[in-house]
Design a protein around this motif. Structure first.
Motif, short mmCIF file in Angstrom:
data_model
loop_
_atom_site.label_atom_id
_atom_site.label_comp_id
_atom_site.label_asym_id
_atom_site.label_seq_id
_atom_site.Cartn_x
_atom_site.Cartn_y
_atom_site.Cartn_z
N LEU A 108 17.68 18.03 -23.27
CA LEU A 108 16.95 19.16 -22.68
C LEU A 108 17.18 20.48 -23.40
O LEU A 108 16.23 21.25 -23.60
N PRO A 109 18.43 20.81 -23.80
CA PRO A 109 18.60 22.09 -24.51
C PRO A 109 17.92 22.15 -25.87
O PRO A 109 17.79 23.23 -26.44
N LEU A 110 17.48 21.02 -26.38
CA LEU A 110 16.95 20.97 -27.74
C LEU A 110 15.44 20.85 -27.80
O LEU A 110 14.85 21.07 -28.86
N ALA A 111 14.80 20.46 -26.69
CA ALA A 111 13.35 20.27 -26.70
C ALA A 111 12.81 20.38 -25.28
O ALA A 111 13.54 20.14 -24.31
N ALA A 112 11.54 20.74 -25.18
CA ALA A 112 10.90 20.85 -23.88
C ALA A 112 10.72 19.46 -23.28
O ALA A 112 10.31 18.52 -23.97
N ILE A 113 11.04 19.32 -21.99
CA ILE A 113 11.00 18.02 -21.34
C ILE A 113 9.58 17.44 -21.39
O ILE A 113 8.59 18.12 -21.15
N GLY A 114 9.49 16.17 -21.76
CA GLY A 114 8.20 15.49 -21.86
C GLY A 114 7.46 15.71 -23.16
O GLY A 114 6.44 15.05 -23.40
N SER A 115 7.99 16.60 -24.02
CA SER A 115 7.30 16.87 -25.27
C SER A 115 7.55 15.75 -26.28
O SER A 115 8.41 14.90 -26.09
N GLU A 116 6.81 15.78 -27.39
CA GLU A 116 7.00 14.77 -28.44
C GLU A 116 8.40 14.85 -29.03
O GLU A 116 9.03 13.82 -29.30
N ASP A 117 8.90 16.07 -29.22
CA ASP A 117 10.26 16.24 -29.75
C ASP A 117 11.29 15.67 -28.78
O ASP A 117 12.29 15.07 -29.20
N PHE A 118 11.05 15.85 -27.49
CA PHE A 118 11.97 15.33 -26.47
C PHE A 118 12.04 13.81 -26.56
O PHE A 118 13.12 13.22 -26.50
N ILE A 119 10.90 13.17 -26.73
CA ILE A 119 10.86 11.71 -26.84
C ILE A 119 11.57 11.25 -28.11
O ILE A 119 12.37 10.30 -28.08
N VAL A 120 11.30 11.92 -29.22
CA VAL A 120 11.92 11.54 -30.50
C VAL A 120 13.44 11.64 -30.40
O VAL A 120 14.17 10.74 -30.85
N LEU A 121 13.94 12.73 -29.82
CA LEU A 121 15.39 12.93 -29.72
C LEU A 121 16.02 11.94 -28.73
O LEU A 121 17.17 11.51 -28.92
N SER A 122 15.30 11.57 -27.69
CA SER A 122 15.82 10.59 -26.73
C SER A 122 15.99 9.23 -27.39
O SER A 122 16.99 8.53 -27.17
N VAL A 123 15.02 8.84 -28.23
CA VAL A 123 15.12 7.57 -28.95
C VAL A 123 16.23 7.64 -30.00
O VAL A 123 16.99 6.68 -30.19
N MET A 124 16.34 8.77 -30.67
CA MET A 124 17.41 8.96 -31.66
C MET A 124 18.78 8.88 -30.99
O MET A 124 19.72 8.29 -31.53
N LEU A 125 18.90 9.45 -29.80
CA LEU A 125 20.16 9.38 -29.05
C LEU A 125 20.51 7.93 -28.71
O LEU A 125 21.68 7.54 -28.78
N ALA A 126 19.50 7.12 -28.38
CA ALA A 126 19.75 5.70 -28.10
C ALA A 126 20.31 5.00 -29.34
O ALA A 126 21.23 4.17 -29.23
N LEU A 127 19.77 5.31 -30.49
CA LEU A 127 20.28 4.72 -31.74
C LEU A 127 21.72 5.13 -31.98
O LEU A 127 22.57 4.29 -32.35
#
Length: 713
Positions: A92-111
């Motif tokens: 959340l501090p790095l991207a707006a919730i629900g945005s494309e960047d938010f999704i990309v960073l969430s998947v990156m965090l999973a990796l």
């Protein structure tokens, strides 16, 4: 390749050959779990700040991989509430919730979480979880459950929930909007509670979650619960509303621009730090100062837009259709007399640029993209890597701890053997492979694993069957979920996490060891105060637990021994008895003699000597000493020489074999012969009384430096 080695690389080979009973049990368990998995995964995806379809993505490939390479057959892996919230808090501090960047960073965090778990598993580092004491885990779990559950309150009330760095203030903002509650949404939430609780009592064989989803979706479709209109800002026939909406859109654009600028400056900052060039120190300092200013400005703008969002939502409108067919929205009660409104109350849901989404009903899941997730390399945003790394490490450990506790609880019933390191490998592979199929962080689920075990799951095949069911939903059934009210998903999350709250454990900890209980309570309060950054709460708790352990190690329990009324020995300070001897003292030291507490050992002996200055000898009961390191041995030599200079001899009894051997290797016997080491406490006390408390004995025997016969039991 030998069978055992083959099974270690491919643990799923142990499932075969499958009997008819096993296949039947796995099929029933897999279908039952799938009925719970689909609505749960959608709810947890929203908790992670992602579109609901990403919960289904996380319930496909990760489930299959974890079942194939996990240790416990009945463990079901997939989206879980705690890691979903932690994922949202980290990104959340790095991207707006629900945005494309938010999704990309969430998947990156999973990796990142997957790689960390895999490495820990391959290095067999499951022992790291032992650094989290039980009170710390309980305190964190209770706080996280409260935070997760209460974060869903806004969906039950259908009011905005501004997300900032202070969860308590955000929650208070929601509470202040109670008068603005959308009554139909609240009724859906209450009905969901009633259906799930009622199903547990009346028809326990049917998953209450599934029943609630089916019934509420049908009702939502039947009454047209969703009613949305996307209109330009000019459609608002109210000056105050237009100014608020225009200000929101303008500030949102400024926030996006600041986000791009700060990301670029962060990259430049890391480049300068890695360069380690003293000549560019001033440039580095200026860049850090500029970055702080921009971050502060961005946070202020976010707070301002949060206030605008709440103010916009609190306005009520009526919808009319103009003569030329345009949608117009007037403030409630201000519709011109000559115009007919549609009779519904409308609110402003979101502002996106020059467009406004007006809501005349409740919030539903909406359109879910059909089809399976495609294989694609996770996008690595290296400028955010180091920012996400601490959260990834904590999530790797917390998720593993959660999966391990679940596995052990089920294994106690099924009598399966759990290999924690193999489970780490399975969980790590699940997150790594899942990230290539758009999955966010997953872990073992207690509720779904319990359902699987209860319904007769025998092998990991049941989890693969549940994943196939999710695949069918993605391919063919997503349109049926369009009208599912979001309040229903919120209730599903609430009921799942509130069951994790466990106050009895903290009460029991208070009765056993109050210091540990206090650490657990501090962890609970800190996690609440630091939310949504949950990782900080458990890191603080773990740090306090380690400090408490070190303090205890530095100050082990010590006391001068005295004779109790029943003839046994006990500490004089606790039992209020006299010391055991007249011209000698017996001292018990309960702790390993090492660099941490060696000074404490010396202080205890000196204090005991000051309390009994006529003592000519000190007997050290070493039954509580488990080992001695170099510092401990050196300090022991110093004590022996100091006491001997003052006419006092040191004797030892009940030493463990490993301690005795260590002292022997350290050449302590150059100072003391073996007669100073007595095997049992009883023989030692008899020797001390005969040698030092005999009325005819006023002086201790001269210490023998050479070989002699030890006084052994």
């Amino acid at each position: 390749m030998r069978p055992n080695l083959l099974n270690s690389f491919f643990p799923f080979l142990r499932w075969f050959p499958l009997s008819g009973d096993q296949l039947r049990g796995d099929l029933i368990a897999g279908i039952t779990v799938a009925l719970v998995l689909v609505p749960q995964s959608m709810a947890y995806a929203q908790l992670a700040g992602l579109p609901v379809v990403y919960g289904l993505y996380a319930s496909f490939m990760p489930v299959i991989v974890a079942s194939l390479w996990g240790s416990l057959p009945q463990l079901h892996t997939g989206p879980v509430a705690m890691l979903s919230l932690m994922s949202a808090a980290a990104v959340l501090p790095l991207a707006a919730i629900g945005s494309e960047d938010f999704i990309v960073l969430s998947v990156m965090l999973a990796l990142m979480v997957g790689v960390l778990r895999l490495v820990l598993g391959l290095l067999r580092m499951g022992i790291l979880v032992n650094f989290l004491s039980s009170p710390v885990i309980v305190g964190f779990t209770n706080a996280a459950a409260l935070i997760i559950g209460l974060s869903q309150l806004s969906k039950i009330l259908n009011v905005p929930f501004p997300r900032t760095d202070n969860f308590v203030l955000d929650l208070w903002t929601v509470v202040e909007q109670l008068p603005q509650t959308h009554l139909p949404t609240l009724l859906f939430a209450i009905a969901t509670f009633a259906i799930i609780l009622g199903a547990r009592r009346v028809i326990p064989k049917i998953p209450g979650v599934l029943l609630a989803v089916v019934l509420t979706t049908l009702v939502s479709w039947g009454i047209a619960f969703e009613r949305n209109q996307l209109v330009p800002i000019d459609a608002l026939q109210d000056q105050e509303a237009r100014e608020l909406a225009t200000g929101y859109a303008s500030t949102a654009r400024a926030i996006d621009s600041l986000g791009v600028t700060t990301a670029r400056m962060n990259q430049e900052l890391r480049t300068l730090i890695n360069a380690d060039d003293p000549e560019r120190f001033n440039e580095l300092a200026l860049l850090e100062a500029d970055l702080r200013v921009l971050n502060r400005e961005m946070n202020q703008r976010k707070l301002a837009n949060n206030e605008r969002q709440v103010a916009l939502h609190n306005l009520r409108f009526e919808h009319v259709l103009s003569e030329d067919g345009q949608d117009l929205f007037y403030r409630h009660g201000k519709v011109p007399d000559a115009v007919d409104a549609d009779g519904h109350t409308w609110r402003i849901n979101t502002v996106d640029g020059d467009q406004i989404k007006m809501m005349g009903g409740g919030a539903v899941v909406g359109a879910i993209p059909a089809g399976l997730p495609s294989f694609q390399m996770p996008e690595m945003r290296m400028d955010f890597f180091w920012t996400l790394l601490p959260s990834a490490l904590v999530m790797a450990l917390i998720g593993f701890m959660e999966a391990t506790s679940i596995s052990k609880a089920i294994a106690a019933q099924t009598r399966e053997r759990v290999d924690t390191s193999k489970e780490l490998v399975g969980q790590g592979l699940a997150n790594i492979v899942g990230s290539f199929f758009s999955s966010y962080t997953v872990s073992g689920s207690f509720s779904r694993s319990a359902v699987a075990a209860k319904n007769g799951a025998k092998t990991g095949l049941f989890a693969i069957i549940s994943a196939i069911a999710v695949m069918l939903v993605l391919l063919f059934l997503t349109p049926l979920l369009y009208h599912l009210p979001q309040a229903v998903l919120a209730v599903i999350v609430m009921m799942a996490v509130f069951g994790l709250i466990n106050l009895r454990s903290l009460v029991r900890a208070w009765k056993i060891e109050r210091q540990e209980a206090v650490v657990g309570m501090i962890t609970f309060l800190a996690t609440l105060a630091m939310a949504p950054q949950l990782a900080n709460g458990i890191l603080l708790g773990a740090g306090l637990a380690i400090i408490l352990f070190l303090v205890r190690t530095m100050k082990p329990r010590t006391d001068i021994l005295g004779r109790l009324p029943d003839g046994s020995l006990g500490g004089i300070s606790i039992n209020k008895v006299e010391p055991i001897g007249k011209r000698f003292m017996a001292v018990r030291f309960d702790g390993s003699l090492n660099f941490v507490n060696a000074s404490r050992f010396e202080d205890v002996l000196l204090e005991a000597r000051s309390q009994n200055p006529q003592a000519r000898a000190v007997l050290i009961d070493g039954s509580g000493i488990n080992d001695v390191d170099v510092t401990g041995e050196e300090r022991l030599r110093d004590v022996i020489e100091t006491f001997r200079d003052n006419g006092v001899e040191l004797y030892f009894c009940s030493l463990k074999a490993q301690v005795y051997e260590t002292l022997h290797r350290g050449r302590l016997f150059d100072l003391l012969d073996e007669s100073h080491f007595i095997r049992t406490r009883q023989r030692a006390l008899a020797f001390m009384e005969e040698t030092f408390d005999d009325d005819d004995s006023t002086h201790p025997p001269a210490p023998a430096v050479g070989p002699s016969t030890p006084v052994l039991g």
